[in-house]
Design an enzyme around this catalytic site. Structure first.
Site, short mmCIF file in Angstrom:
data_model
loop_
_atom_site.label_atom_id
_atom_site.label_comp_id
_atom_site.label_asym_id
_atom_site.label_seq_id
_atom_site.Cartn_x
_atom_site.Cartn_y
_atom_site.Cartn_z
N SER A 113 0.77 -1.09 0.12
CA SER A 113 0.03 -0.13 0.04
C SER A 113 0.94 1.40 0.02
O SER A 113 1.88 1.29 -0.75
CB SER A 113 -0.84 -0.14 1.30
OG SER A 113 -1.92 0.93 1.17
N ASP A 143 -8.19 -5.77 -5.77
CA ASP A 143 -7.91 -4.77 -5.07
C ASP A 143 -8.14 -3.20 -5.85
O ASP A 143 -7.56 -2.93 -6.69
CB ASP A 143 -6.30 -4.84 -4.74
CG ASP A 143 -5.91 -3.66 -3.84
OD1 ASP A 143 -6.72 -2.78 -3.11
OD2 ASP A 143 -4.58 -3.38 -3.60
N HIS A 155 -5.98 -6.66 -1.47
CA HIS A 155 -4.93 -5.66 -1.17
C HIS A 155 -3.81 -6.30 -0.39
O HIS A 155 -3.66 -6.99 0.62
CB HIS A 155 -5.25 -4.63 -0.17
CG HIS A 155 -4.64 -3.10 0.02
ND1 HIS A 155 -4.32 -2.60 -1.16
CD2 HIS A 155 -4.33 -2.48 1.07
CE1 HIS A 155 -3.59 -1.69 -0.79
NE2 HIS A 155 -3.70 -1.38 0.43
#
Lengths: 453, 453
Positions: free
Chosen positions: B135, B387, B412
């Site tokens: 991320s 995601d 994710h």
């Protein structure tokens, strides 16, 4: 500068923090006489510690190759120098106002300026940009390619001592090169200088001696105490250093107006080291006079100046006290100077006294990689063997695309200077090689642009 | 975290300015059970917006490959998160204290920490370091390799939306992916959600309706006005977004404790869009209850929370208001949400109100290159098709050494999670490919080290 257009860009004072949204006006110069929108390029001078018009006037190489590269020339002024002052007259007021004088902020300014030009100058958008610079400007050119490779296809870093930090090179190498220049430029020349320090010490040990020496050296302000004598020695030392930097093969006016091969001229006065102290110092005066009074118009020698006022010595002193911590030392054996070891503690205390800040000597190598730069591409490091800064420069190829060019007869970024009838062959070769690399970068840029379409 | 040693490094609060020499304590965790001084490596997690122990516990992949890579694991906490607070309890006090919360400062912290470890941990000095992150941490890993290639031989950037800026990707792509996840997870699922917004509008147009809905959704604080209704819709929207992020194939606890394939579970309650408004909202409650009450222990749903407290939502809100300006939009046609255009002016005004700062939406691309990153090397960009962040990620190879790995069944940064019996084949393949690249980087590092000797 003739043929340039003046530009100003509004830029953030602090690129790396959002508490202030203050902006300032950054100055730049553009010359587009030879620029072609079709297949052209942009040569971007990453300005260093001085007035950008002065660098513009002393970077004739860019003008000389503009036509061949169909290039627009851009000269970007470094913040806190010339007229690019973030806080106007208050810019040097205190450490708070000086807080934004760093290489990182300067590189961000350059990136913003390139974006600005690509957005606002019709035809510039899809053109390759090459960074060029000399000395600290050469370091910035190299670092700019390292940190912003999306902005420039390559960089010419001329006389850029990117390794003059921490212990990447021996601290004595700089002064050894200065010494070698004098040794090679006349018999007994460096030996005369080596002996002069003791002669000064002996002569200035009495009041009448101080007076005599002030007269002999035609000093504007007479020497009155031992602190003045230290200042005198520093000033003379800096003079020899500057001469080594500008030992160009033709009459020039970079740091001072000077004859061709000025060290040779200086050394004509320093042939005999076996003379009395007064005689030696009278010879030293003749030598200094070459540097400070080539015009013959100067009435007395001023110890508070060693070079052109176009250089921002105040700003550089701050930078040297923060990021640009360059260890220098002498031992009096491998060089012609009085022995001085590198003393970080003392240096740091002096910086704190002068600026209220302390240096971070290992930051530059953390940020820019020190000797571990091989993953970068398309940087030319050029160095002249006469230039003391070559000691901290990249003088051997790192990879196929991080290349070193050596100019045996070259002083400080001779290759960036305008073509001259007295140029040695080595600098002509260097320049033609540099142009060849740049043309290749430009060609590769357009080839990959075509592939994308 | 079991098997880790806690470390603290004293670091500069401001790497890019010298006016303050204040330092703070940065936290990091080390696990060296499988580390070999001979031929080993260092896997360095570039911490993102949260408590580093939480990332450490949710990055099982590093633990799983430690033995194979003879690796030391390092988890570095991002400044202003967890316990790495530059000004302690005052860190979020105002824009002056927040001034040093930027990605550039965080990267500099990481660089200093690697230098520190190489200097202080015997045997670490001549080992290759690989940056890893997911991320925002993945963005930092990629950017760290771009800006400090002398520090890391490569980076694994998992689910790193480095292109979710300016107009590099369409602003609607994020919510389109969220919508697709729900569409694929059950018949009429996304359509039920699309219709829920109008149902909420109709239901909340009266006082009794507000009351009824508060009860139906088991809200801890009842809805009292139209502002609460806007907040409700934002909260529900964020819930669907979060579900899309953590739609993992097995029971997990990342943002919340959740069943396997949670969207499928949610969609079981949303099969029929052609029901009355009250029925639709009762179904929506059942769906929300999956996310907020998988344990069955929750008495009421709290609109002020959507995810684990280990994430530093306050810090991220500031970062989103300064550098990390990510344009999002919906149109209600290609996605299941109410139409919202991206309004920079409004966003900026909100930021100014909340933090006293204004965003600089084009800074990140100026700094990190936007789509023009092809001159960098050795970065793996992995993305899961489930995601929503993959929309702003690098999903096609840029060059031979800037490679994209796609995980069709992945949410994710699924690849960063620990090995699991229910892992789909695609993530196993992704992980084995990632390990292969890392081993190659390590091998190349040692080969070039031998050459130098």
């Amino acid at each position: 500068m003739q043929g340039t257009t003046l530009g100003w860009m509004q830029d953030e004072v602090d690129h790396f923090g959002f508490d202030t949204d203050k902006t300032f006006k950054q100055r730049y110069l553009i010359a587009d006489k030879h620029w072609k929108k079709d297949g052209g390029s942009i040569l971007f001078y990453t300005g260093n510690e001085g007035d950008i018009t002065w660098f513009c006037n002393n970077t004739g190489f860019m003008w000389d190759m503009a036509e061949e590269l169909k290039a627009m020339l851009v000269f970007a002024e470094h913040r806190y120098y010339g007229e690019s002052l973030p806080f106007g007259a208050n810019s040097f007021k205190d450490s708070t106002h000086l807080n934004f004088l760093t290489s990182e902020q300067a590189l961000a300014d350059f990136a913003k300026l390139i974006k600005h030009l690509k957005r606002t100058v019709p035809g510039a958008k899809n053109q390759p940009v090459i960074a060029l610079g000399g000395s600290y400007g050469g370091m910035l050119a190299a670092w700019f390619r390292m940190k912003y490779p999306h902005m420039v296809v390559g960089a010419l870093a001329s006389s850029a001592p990117i390794w003059q930090f921490e212990d990447l090179v021996p601290c004595g190498v700089f002064m050894e090169i200065v010494t070698a220049d004098f040794r090679k430029s006349g018999p007994n020349c460096s030996e005369s200088i080596r002996r002069s320090w003791d002669a000064i010490r002996r002569l200035t040990s009495t009041g009448p001696g101080l007076h005599w020496l002030s007269e002999a050296l035609h000093l504007c302000s007479p020497l009155t105490n031992s602190q003045d004598v230290e200042h005198l020695k520093d000033w003379i030392t800096e003079t020899w250093v500057n001469l080594a930097m500008v030992d160009y093969p033709y009459e020039s006016n970079f740091l001072q107006p000077l004859p061709a091969w000025p060290i040779k001229v200086v050394c004509q006065y320093l042939k005999n080291p076996n003379v009395s102290d007064p005689q030696l110092l009278q010879n030293i005066f003749q030598a200094l006079n070459v540097y400070y009074n080539y015009s013959g118009q100067v009435k007395c020698l001023n110890m508070s100046e060693t070079a052109t006022r176009s250089l921002g010595s105040l700003g550089w002193s701050y930078q040297a006290c923060t990021e640009m911590v360059m260890p220098f030392c002498t031992n009096g054996i491998d060089d012609m100077f009085e022995p001085h070891s590198w003393n970080l503690k003392e240096f740091s205390d002096d910086c704190f006294k002068q600026w209220g800040v302390r240096p971070r000597p290992s930051w530059i190598t953390t940020m820019y990689g020190g000797k571990n730069i091989s993953s970068h591409t398309n940087i030319i490091f050029s160095n002249g063997d006469l230039d003391p800064w070559s000691g901290g420069g990249v003088t051997e190829n790192v990879t196929d695309t991080l290349v070193a060019i050596t100019i045996p007869e070259g002083a400080h970024h001779l290759d960036l200077r305008a073509n001259n009838a007295f140029d040695p062959t080595s600098v002509l070769l260097a320049r033609s090689l540099e142009v060849r690399y740049m043309k290749q970068w430009i060609k590769n840029f357009y080839a990959s642009l075509r592939k994308k379409r």
